[in-house]
Design a protein around this motif. Structure first.
Motif, short mmCIF file in Angstrom:
data_model
loop_
_atom_site.label_atom_id
_atom_site.label_comp_id
_atom_site.label_asym_id
_atom_site.label_seq_id
_atom_site.Cartn_x
_atom_site.Cartn_y
_atom_site.Cartn_z
N SER A 130 0.83 -1.21 0.00
CA SER A 130 0.00 0.00 0.00
C SER A 130 0.86 1.26 0.00
CB SER A 130 -0.93 0.01 1.21
OG SER A 130 -0.19 0.13 2.42
N ASN A 155 0.66 4.10 -2.65
CA ASN A 155 0.49 5.48 -2.22
C ASN A 155 1.69 6.36 -2.54
OD1 ASN A 155 -2.11 5.13 -1.13
ND2 ASN A 155 -1.29 4.37 0.80
N THR A 160 -4.71 -4.19 1.61
CA THR A 160 -3.98 -3.22 0.78
C THR A 160 -4.95 -2.24 0.13
OG1 THR A 160 -2.21 -4.80 0.30
CG2 THR A 160 -2.44 -2.95 -1.21
N LEU A 203 -5.97 0.30 2.66
CA LEU A 203 -4.85 1.18 2.99
C LEU A 203 -4.53 2.14 1.85
CD1 LEU A 203 -2.52 -1.51 4.61
CD2 LEU A 203 -3.54 0.42 5.82
N SER A 204 -4.91 1.77 0.63
CA SER A 204 -4.61 2.59 -0.55
C SER A 204 -5.85 3.28 -1.09
CB SER A 204 -4.03 1.70 -1.66
OG SER A 204 -3.03 0.85 -1.18
N THR A 227 -8.41 5.20 4.87
CA THR A 227 -6.98 4.91 4.71
C THR A 227 -6.23 5.13 6.02
OG1 THR A 227 -6.94 5.44 2.35
CG2 THR A 227 -4.86 5.63 3.52
N TYR A 271 -4.51 2.22 8.51
CA TYR A 271 -3.08 2.23 8.87
C TYR A 271 -2.90 2.14 10.38
CZ TYR A 271 -0.73 2.99 4.39
OH TYR A 271 -0.19 2.82 3.14
#
Length: 579
Positions: A193, A197, A238, A241-242, A559, A563
């Motif tokens: 991720s 990013n 992922t 997170l992205s 996001t 994290y």
């Protein structure tokens, strides 16, 4: 008591190794600032500095970066912030908010990048060994090889640089999943991720070998259902997170037909093998990277030679150490990939170019970009060799190679700085660098002519036929102001402006402070504003503002929260000794 002493010794060793990483990072940063100024390059430097400026100015206003960039790129609102991810930048650019000189801000930013790069390489080496000397040595190799220094100091290719930084986390995640450790799911997702990013193109570079490795495990029957499930769970994580990057990217690319970067010279930009020979012959009199082009990008002769030596060693010790198959394969792949970037493989690229589905590799523009993944494969092979040789042998290798890497690397950084005459001014964050030269990257395709680059060129240079003359005034992170002068009174109902109009993004337009209607002009691919309030006798002021995307803050919240949850999960797993 013994357990307490053992825990203390372990913590002491880790602190010592982290201090060594700090020293490595200082050695990889300080030479660029010896004269207490920042000597900048053109093109890539201006392009990526503009990206940093846009994100920073948004932060100062308490905003997420807007989907387009008005501060630079001729203040036309090109969709750079959507096509080049900005989330990972937040980790490294916060020093620019400190009340210190711009030079110190840049130094702290580059130091952070070098430290995190050395740290991720250190984490990777600790998956195989806890010997401090080897872990520190591997970190130094990963930071001081030519390719990393070219990315950072010759090109300032921020996206690729950060993608390179986080690749070791992907490898750690994969290794831990193979070892049936639950933390592998999180490491793989975090690493992947953070690359998503940072740089979309780097995602493809790392995804292809990852898929091939898993296919190899399927063929050799090493894979099981649990591994497949864990990788799928990691892929889902992922995506969360992205999410902010995926949302921005898909909003622009699915709603618009865009002009993508291409140099049309992929085969002609293969790396000259002479660059490796030159690098080897100049080990003790290193040259800077300022004059390097795509044909001279390289990983450095020492890293390449050490990779070849590791392959030979692992091959001849294969019978006694069956586990070397992965290290050996990694080294062979790394060296092959490096060779593929050079002119030795030019005929190979010509053949690949004729195969339709393989020719898509030209999207990466330059073969040298493959070096990003060749380095990690070679480094893994070197780790395999270093963990197998005896202590005395490792001491010799570490001492000799460190001298041949650290000194030339630091001196090359210094020479790169010395070779440039352009100085980063204290006002650069306000005024920007020299504007990037014209290109048509990420403009919408238009109806103007078969030559798709013509409309962007005309718009960029304010060469728009008709009764209106535009002159740029000021710009902010989400708006641009233009002075309008009238050539004659034959003004159409809607006037074409130089501001790019993307479908899926909302624009507001104002003439002399009063809101007016606007629509997209399909000939130019730009905003067209209603002309009823434009004065015929004197200049008028046009303001165009862009809105945040509808679900931008929701995507960012998901996001950030994911994290945070992932980091907490890693800590919990560590405490449970299930890491």
């Amino acid at each position: 008591m013994m357990e307490l002493k053992k825990s203390f010794n372990k913590n002491y060793e880790i602190i010592f190794e982290l201090l060594a990483l700090v020293i490595i990072s200082i050695l990889a940063t300080l030479p660029f600032f010896f004269d207490r100024q920042v000597h900048v390059g053109q093109d890539d430097w201006a392009f990526h500095f503009a990206r940093i400026r846009s994100v920073l100015h948004s932060m100062e206003q308490g905003q997420i970066a807007f989907p387009v960039n008005f501060l630079d790129f001729q203040t036309q609102g090109i969709g750079i912030n959507s096509m080049y991810p900005f989330f990972s930048l937040y980790i490294f650019i916060w020093p620019f908010l400190l009340p210190v000189t711009l030079v110190k801000k840049v130094f702290l930013c580059m130091f952070l990048i070098n430290f995190v790069t050395s740290f991720t390489a250190w984490l990777l080496s600790r998956e195989f060994t806890h010997k401090a000397s080897i872990s520190i040595f591997i970190s130094a190799l990963y930071v001081f090889n030519n390719w990393h220094l070219i990315l950072e100091y010759q090109r300032l290719a921020v996206g690729e640089l950060l993608g390179y930084t986080f690749i070791p986390l992907v490898v750690i995640g994969l290794l831990r999943i193979w070892k049936k450790k639950r933390s592998g799911i999180i490491f793989l997702a975090l690493g992947f991720s953070l690359i998503v990013n940072s740089h979309i193109l780097s995602v493809a570079l790392i995804l292809v070998p990852l898929i091939l490795v898993e296919l190899f495990r399927i063929i050799t029957r090493k894979i099981n259902l649990n591994e497949i499930v864990n990788i799928l769970v990691s892929a889902s994580l992922t995506a969360l997170l992205s999410l902010v990057t995926i949302y921005n990217f898909l909003n622009l690319t699915t709603s618009n037909e865009l002009l993508f970067p291409t140099n049309g010279r992929f085969i002609k930009t293969t790396v000259s093998t002479a660059s490796y020979i030159s690098d080897f012959l100049n080990i003790f009199s290193p040259k800077g990277f300022a004059g390097y082009s795509a044909t001279s990008w390289n990983i450095g002769s020492i890293l390449l030679l050490l990779g070849v030596v590791s392959i030979i060693y692992l091959f001849f010790s294969f019978e006694s150490r069956r586990g070397n198959i992965y290290f050996l394969s990694s080294g062979i792949i790394g060296v092959i990939l490096t060779i593929m970037t050079t002119d030795w493989f030019k005929n190979g690229w010509e053949i690949i170019d004729k195969i339709t589905f393989l020719s898509k590799i030209e999207t990466i523009q330059f073969p040298g970009r493959i070096l990003t993944i060749s380095v990690i494969f070679i480094v893994i092979s070197i780790i395999g060799m270093m963990t197998n040789i005896n202590f005395e042998q490792s001491k010799i290798v570490i001492t000799v190679v460190s001298i041949l890497v650290l000194f030339p690397g630091s001196y090359s950084i210094y020479k790169t700085e010395e070779q440039r005459s352009n100085i980063l001014s204290q006002s650069a964050m306000t005024d920007g660098l020299v504007k990037p030269s014209f290109n048509n990257d990420y403009y919408s395709k238009t109806k103007l002519s078969k030559n798709q680059g013509l409309a962007p060129y005309l718009v960029t240079n304010n060469i728009i036929p008709g009764p209106i003359i535009f002159n740029r005034l000021t710009s902010t992170v989400n708006s641009t102001e233009q002075r309008i002068s009238v050539r004659n009174n034959k003004i159409p109902q809607y006037v074409v402006t130089p501001v790019v109009d993307y479908k899926g993004i909302k624009y507001d337009s104002y003439i002399n402070g009063k809101k007016v209607a606007n629509k997209r002009n399909d000939d130019y691919g730009t905003v067209a504003v209603r002309s009823s309030l434009i004065s015929r006798s004197r200049t008028s002021q046009l303001t165009i503002r862009v809105h945040q995307l509808k679900y931008e803050y929701l995507a960012m919240t998901v996001t950030v929260c994911t994290y945070m949850a992932s980091m907490i999960a890693l800590i919990v797993l560590k405490k449970m000794n299930n890491d």
